[in-house]
Design a protein around this motif. Structure first.
Motif, short mmCIF file in Angstrom:
data_model
loop_
_atom_site.label_atom_id
_atom_site.label_comp_id
_atom_site.label_asym_id
_atom_site.label_seq_id
_atom_site.Cartn_x
_atom_site.Cartn_y
_atom_site.Cartn_z
N LYS A 108 13.85 -2.81 11.49
CA LYS A 108 12.74 -1.95 11.09
C LYS A 108 11.68 -1.82 12.18
N LYS B 25 5.11 3.59 8.43
CA LYS B 25 5.60 2.27 8.01
C LYS B 25 5.51 2.12 6.49
N HIS B 26 4.41 2.54 5.92
CA HIS B 26 4.23 2.45 4.46
C HIS B 26 5.23 3.35 3.74
N SER C 269 8.67 1.84 3.76
CA SER C 269 8.79 0.82 2.71
C SER C 269 8.96 1.47 1.34
N HIS D 240 13.84 5.60 8.48
CA HIS D 240 14.73 5.05 7.45
C HIS D 240 16.20 5.26 7.83
N GLU E 250 12.50 2.47 0.95
CA GLU E 250 13.35 1.31 0.72
C GLU E 250 13.26 0.84 -0.73
N GLU E 251 12.07 0.92 -1.31
CA GLU E 251 11.86 0.46 -2.69
C GLU E 251 12.29 1.48 -3.72
#
Length: 85
Positions: free
Chosen positions: A68, A7-8, A11, A59, A14-15
């Motif tokens: 998500k 999960k991290h 993210s 992703h 995504e960033e």
């Protein structure tokens, strides 16, 4: 595989960009060729690599339109299903 790590990392993708993870995977794979590594160290590297590949897969599902949370749960169910078999 650890869901919180995936999960991290998802993210993070995504960033930033998934290329960071792909390059990190290549680096870690190259490290596995060091002959002096202990089995425990190889296990840790393998776990990191599998979590990164998992995040890339999640992703991809998100980019295809899967929410998500659903993508994460679906991926982990597939992983657990393959372990049970």
């Amino acid at each position: 595989m650890k869901l919180p790590v995936i999960k991290h990392l998802t993210s993070f993708i995504e960033e930033n960009d998934q290329d960071y993870l792909l390059e990190t995977i290549e680096t870690l794979e190259a490290l596995t060729e060091v002959p002096s590594l202990k089995d425990e160290e190889l296990d840790v590297i393998g776990e990191l690599i599998s979590n990164m590949y998992g995040a890339i897969e999640v992703h991809k599902m998100i980019k295809e339109g899967t929410p998500k949370k659903e993508a994460l749960n679906s991926f982990m169910q597939r992983v657990l299903g393959s372990i049970d078999k």
